[in-house]
Motif scaffolding. Structure first.
Motif, PDB file in Angstrom:
ATOM      1  N   LEU A  82      -3.818  22.884 -10.328  1.00 46.79           N
ATOM      2  CA  LEU A  82      -3.183  23.264  -8.918  1.00 46.79           C
ATOM      3  C   LEU A  82      -2.941  24.630  -9.362  1.00 46.79           C
ATOM      4  CD1 LEU A  82      -0.555  20.397  -8.353  1.00 46.79           C
ATOM      5  CD2 LEU A  82      -2.656  21.022  -7.176  1.00 46.79           C
ATOM      6  N   PRO A  83      -2.768  25.456  -8.145  1.00 45.57           N
ATOM      7  CA  PRO A  83      -2.468  26.869  -8.282  1.00 45.57           C
ATOM      8  C   PRO A  83      -1.251  27.140  -8.657  1.00 45.57           C
ATOM      9  CG  PRO A  83      -2.665  26.379  -6.114  1.00 45.57           C
ATOM     10  CD  PRO A  83      -3.204  25.109  -6.811  1.00 45.57           C
ATOM     11  N   HIS A 137       0.849  -1.267   0.030  1.00 45.02           N
ATOM     12  CA  HIS A 137      -0.068   0.083   0.049  1.00 45.02           C
ATOM     13  C   HIS A 137       0.815   1.311   0.081  1.00 45.02           C
ATOM     14  CE1 HIS A 137      -3.348  -2.754   0.839  1.00 45.02           C
ATOM     15  NE2 HIS A 137      -2.635  -3.095   1.951  1.00 45.02           N
ATOM     16  N   VAL A 138       0.694   2.031  -1.081  1.00 46.32           N
ATOM     17  CA  VAL A 138       1.761   3.182  -1.209  1.00 46.32           C
ATOM     18  C   VAL A 138       0.759   4.576  -0.748  1.00 46.32           C
ATOM     19  CG1 VAL A 138       2.823   4.423  -2.866  1.00 46.32           C
ATOM     20  CG2 VAL A 138       2.874   2.348  -3.087  1.00 46.32           C
ATOM     21  N   ASP A 139       1.568   5.375   0.096  1.00 40.80           N
ATOM     22  CA  ASP A 139       1.090   6.651   0.435  1.00 40.80           C
ATOM     23  C   ASP A 139       1.781   7.413  -0.302  1.00 40.80           C
ATOM     24  OD1 ASP A 139      -0.087   8.655   1.754  1.00 40.80           O
ATOM     25  OD2 ASP A 139       0.970   8.414   3.399  1.00 40.80           O
ATOM     26  N   GLU A 140       1.239   7.944  -1.479  1.00 36.05           N
ATOM     27  CA  GLU A 140       2.108   9.005  -1.913  1.00 36.05           C
ATOM     28  C   GLU A 140       2.070  10.578  -1.537  1.00 36.05           C
ATOM     29  OE1 GLU A 140       1.768   7.617  -6.703  1.00 36.05           O
ATOM     30  OE2 GLU A 140       0.231   8.883  -5.971  1.00 36.05           O
ATOM     31  N   ARG A 141       2.863  11.288  -1.827  1.00 39.45           N
ATOM     32  CA  ARG A 141       2.875  12.741  -1.400  1.00 39.45           C
ATOM     33  C   ARG A 141       1.831  13.269  -2.355  1.00 39.45           C
ATOM     34  NH1 ARG A 141       7.103  14.773   1.375  1.00 39.45           N
ATOM     35  NH2 ARG A 141       9.097  13.002   1.623  1.00 39.45           N
ATOM     36  N   VAL A 142       1.234  14.417  -1.682  1.00 35.94           N
ATOM     37  CA  VAL A 142       0.192  15.160  -2.448  1.00 35.94           C
ATOM     38  C   VAL A 142       0.558  16.392  -3.156  1.00 35.94           C
ATOM     39  CG1 VAL A 142      -2.094  15.955  -2.306  1.00 35.94           C
ATOM     40  CG2 VAL A 142      -1.613  13.910  -1.087  1.00 35.94           C
ATOM     41  N   PRO A 143       0.648  16.687  -4.377  1.00 37.25           N
ATOM     42  CA  PRO A 143       1.019  18.058  -4.742  1.00 37.25           C
ATOM     43  C   PRO A 143       0.212  19.160  -4.469  1.00 37.25           C
ATOM     44  CG  PRO A 143       0.302  16.568  -6.600  1.00 37.25           C
ATOM     45  CD  PRO A 143       0.354  15.739  -5.452  1.00 37.25           C
ATOM     46  N   VAL A 144       0.572  20.144  -4.137  1.00 40.66           N
ATOM     47  CA  VAL A 144      -0.553  21.329  -3.719  1.00 40.66           C
ATOM     48  C   VAL A 144      -0.096  22.475  -4.714  1.00 40.66           C
ATOM     49  CG1 VAL A 144      -0.377  20.690  -1.352  1.00 40.66           C
ATOM     50  CG2 VAL A 144       1.470  22.257  -2.155  1.00 40.66           C
ATOM     51  N   ALA A 145       1.007  22.796  -5.444  1.00 43.74           N
ATOM     52  CA  ALA A 145       1.055  23.947  -6.241  1.00 43.74           C
ATOM     53  C   ALA A 145       2.092  23.572  -7.201  1.00 43.74           C
ATOM     54  CB  ALA A 145       1.682  24.813  -5.331  1.00 43.74           C
ATOM     55  N   LEU A 146       1.997  24.471  -8.247  1.00 45.52           N
ATOM     56  CA  LEU A 146       3.011  24.523  -9.319  1.00 45.52           C
ATOM     57  C   LEU A 146       4.175  25.592  -9.278  1.00 45.52           C
ATOM     58  CD1 LEU A 146       0.515  23.780 -12.378  1.00 45.52           C
ATOM     59  CD2 LEU A 146       2.002  22.300 -11.265  1.00 45.52           C
TER      60      LEU A 146
END
Length: 313
Positions: free
Chosen positions: A216-217, A179-188
């Motif tokens: 994404l903002p 089970h992979v817990d990926e990082r969540v992108p929040v911006a560019l």
């Protein structure tokens, strides 16, 4: 004619002793016709019977007595072993046997090729493909499932920056589920001709050349690199927003850590303020955005800097 020869007698070799143990005073040679009788042999005294409890056989049999003689085995009375002691010994033997059997079974399971990994299944990936994770974990194939650990799996996945952490689930006889817990992108962030996706920690998770391809903002280029206080303040705000509201954001900027502002794709502004009370501000903004629009009272600003008293204007 009578014989004139006198009888002769052979004297005794040693003088006889009297009852008192002294030689008699007279040394006359006397012929004794007393019958010598040997005294009857005394029967050996029977030793006192000893009674001692014996555990696992008596040690008294054949034990030398004080006078140097050996006591016969039939002179010892062996009492039966106490019931509690017998039960305790039985319990100890049983536990020992069970421990050995369980240890053998565990050792067999740990090293048995029957439980070797043949299939690796991956879930929880969005930024990555399952094939990329399976390739990183290919070194685990053929290793028995009981020998695997989550620490080992996370070490193998370190080169994949998109993975924050991973957990494992063994499915005997030969399947490993990760089970992979990926990082969540929040911006560019703009870098040259490309836009790089970053998470709240500033870790780069991917890049694209089409700004509209990622909902994404864009963080204002004036903010600088990802290790500045301004970036951390903006990223913390964006990380608090629900995914559907984050997708409606166009840009994010900050004049200072206490003056974070967001722009919606429709051009409206969100005055956020500092990074305090982020959860409460997020709920207040969500409530304002869900209010039905009134054509007579157009809204251009959503102010949640004071989350207990949000307002629009």
């Amino acid at each position: 004619m009578a014989s004139t020869r006198k009888p002769t007698f052979k004297p005794a070799t040693a003088p006889r002793q009297s009852k008192a143990g002294r030689p008699r005073g007279d040394s006359a040679e006397v012929i004794s016709a007393q019958r010598s009788v040997e005294p009857e042999a005394k029967a050996p005294e029977k030793p006192a019977t000893t009674a001692k409890s014996a555990v696992g056989g008596s040690k008294a049999a054949g034990r030398p007595a004080k006078d140097g003689k050996t006591l016969p085995a039939d002179n010892v009375i062996a009492f039966p072993e106490p019931k509690k002691r017998r039960q305790r010994r039985l319990v100890l033997w049983t536990l020992s046997i069970v421990t050995v059997v369980v240890g053998a079974l565990i050792a067999g399971a740990i090293f048995s090729p029957v439980l070797a990994v043949r299939t690796i299944t991956v879930d929880g990936t969005t930024l990555l493909t399952p094939d990329a994770v399976q390739k990183a974990l290919s070194g685990l194939e053929g290793k028995p499932l009981p020998q695997l650990s989550e620490q080992e799996i996370n070490e193998l996945l370190k080169p994949l920056v998109q993975v924050r952490s991973a957990t494992m689930e063994a499915r005997p006889p030969s399947e490993l589920l990760v089970h992979v817990d990926e990082r969540v992108p929040v911006a560019l962030l703009k870098q040259g001709d490309s836009y790089v996706m970053v998470d709240v920690d500033g870790v780069q998770l991917g890049a694209t050349k089409d700004l509209s391809a990622v909902a994404l903002p864009l963080i204002d280029a004036g903010v600088g690199t990802t290790n500045t206080e301004l970036f951390k303040a903006i990223a913390a705000v964006l990380d608090t927003l629900p995914a559907d509201i984050l997708a409606r954001m166009s840009t994010a900027s900050a004049a200072s850590a206490d003056a974070v502002e967001l722009k919606l794709v429709d051009g409206k502004t969100v005055v956020w303020g500092n990074a305090e009370d982020r959860e409460l501000k997020s709920k207040a903004l969500e409530a304002l955005l869900r209010m039905p629009a009134d054509p007579k009272v157009p809204v251009s600003i959503y102010d949640v800097s004071v989350p207990r008293h949000p307002f629009t204007k």
